[in-house]
Design a protein around this motif. Structure first.
Motif, PDB file in Angstrom:
ATOM      1  N   GLN A  76       0.760  -1.086  -0.029  1.00  0.00           N
ATOM      2  CA  GLN A  76       0.079  -0.037   0.136  1.00  0.00           C
ATOM      3  C   GLN A  76       0.761   1.295   0.127  1.00  0.00           C
ATOM      4  N   HIS A  78      -0.519   5.057  -0.255  1.00  0.00           N
ATOM      5  CA  HIS A  78      -1.004   5.999   0.524  1.00  0.00           C
ATOM      6  C   HIS A  78      -2.480   6.092   0.219  1.00  0.00           C
ATOM      7  N   THR A  79      -3.293   7.031   0.867  1.00  0.00           N
ATOM      8  CA  THR A  79      -4.589   7.224   0.534  1.00  0.00           C
ATOM      9  C   THR A  79      -4.890   8.569   0.358  1.00  0.00           C
ATOM     10  N   VAL A  94      -7.290   4.401  -2.260  1.00  0.00           N
ATOM     11  CA  VAL A  94      -6.102   3.620  -1.538  1.00  0.00           C
ATOM     12  C   VAL A  94      -5.410   3.412  -2.762  1.00  0.00           C
TER      13      VAL A  94
END
Lengths: 229, 229
Positions: A76, A78-79, A94
């Motif tokens: 992942q 970053h959002t 996301v």
DNA sequence: GCAAAAGTGTTAGTCATACACCCATGT
DNA sequence: ACATGGGTGTATGACTAACACTTTTGC
């Protein structure tokens, strides 16, 4: 319940920055959008997350629908959650990146993408939404990660030459490296296995082919090891 | 439109891991929940994000409502999105951490928290939702960040002793450091200003007080500098 | 004068950097 | 034989790690 009506009116999506490495160059897989919004532009692949779907699973689904690949390195990033980032309503996204071996990549098995193409990292068009920003984040995240863990190998075929890796590192970090020093450090990690084979049919001295020692790596990680370059 | 009905039925929240440093110990600010779900347990402060509110703003609002502080160092950690993580419906949460100077922290200006308290990082109770997992992520993120950027100072008062910083680094990394070597490296950065003052009313030789040179740091960053420890 | 933490240098070892020539193959 | 990339070692400087005693204050 009041809260439900008030807040449960938004959606979230996943967007994937799919990195590949080919012809000595770092690439990103973009789709040509066949549907609105932003129909007819190159964009990062992504999709809305289903209500009964874990976030990470959703990212894997998008990758799989697009490339047919499973068991791919994914992380992942970053959002992104600006209010006005999506024209259809409140949608935060996301962002994930994944590292694929371009040689394993077979089909454009995609329903929602009219076209899919590798784009060199050095010539990315203007992308819709906040996708250019996401891509910048992805590049930085990749740098940070590669600097501290030998995940670069995820981008290479099972057997590769030392020069291949060097070029990979050079593209990721956007610098030039000294051949002798790079090899010294790389071999000093003790995570490369000499395959015993060499290139053939190349118009110069054939290079030795190596494999990454995943098992040894896992066991070192277990023991709390950490790597640098 | 069909998509709206199908997908726009979820919510997202922000959760904040608020770090402080006091009495030589790394702390986290927890709230005692005064409302369901999980009424009557210690938890990370957080809230649902309003539909017209940027994600980052929402995290700042939560912090501000709780501590009265603004202009605090804050960074996104990770987004947690398991389907069943929230009992009220589909809610993913974007986790943030912030670094506050405990000395600046004044009020418990909170409407939704029955009680607020600093908890030492070494004695965190069982938390609701996936908050213990979030906290683990936060600790690791903090380590990574502190290793590469001198943000530790955000946790200290304006003037501090070299021993203060050393204790801070020791808590964050959970290791012991050599006093002489640590001071050498720290001063070699050239980012500390001798305030000219010393501690007083301490039952031992008073230590010199330093300030962090924020301006010099900013200008070095601008020039593409990077730091380590 | 005693307790408690502050302050201070040197040495040895390890690691990073800079650098240039010969080798094996295809055409 | 020539062009192309493959492969190799050394020397210098920089950084890291280990380590012990004197100083200043409050009580």
């Amino acid at each position: 319940m009041n809260v439900i009506k008030q807040f449960f009116r938004s959606a979230f999506s996943v967007d994937s920055v799919i990195f590949g490495f080919d012809e000595g160059d770092l690439k990103v897989l973009l789709i040509y959008r066949g549907a609105d919004p932003y129909k007819g532009t190159w964009a990062l692949p992504g999709d809305l997350v289903r209500l009964d779907e874990d976030l990470d699973d959703s990212a894997r689904r998008v990758l799989n629908e697009l490339t047919g690949l499973t068991n791919v390195y994914m992380d992942q990033i970053h959002t992104f959650g600006k209010v006005e980032r999506h024209p259809l309503g409140r949608v935060i996204t996301v962002a994930y990146y994944s590292l694929v071996k371009v040689s394993d990549y077979k089909v454009n098995a995609s329903s929602w993408a009219k076209d899919v193409k590798w784009h060199s990292i050095s010539s990315i068009p203007k992308l819709p939404f906040d996708h250019n920003e996401i891509l910048e984040y992805a590049k930085n995240k990749l740098k940070d990660k590669v600097r501290h863990q030998p995940i670069g190998f995820e981008l290479l075929p099972k057997e590769f030459t030392l020069t291949d890796i060097q070029h990979l590192y050079e593209s990721v970090f956007e610098i030039e490296l000294d051949k002798r020093n790079f090899r010294k450090k790389l071999l000093a990690m003790g995570l490369l296995i000499d395959s015993g084979f060499s290139q053939n049919a190349v118009a110069h001295r054939p290079a030795r082919l190596y494999r990454f020692d995943k098992k040894k790596y896992q066991s070192l990680i277990q023991k709390g090891f950490s790597f640098e370059l």
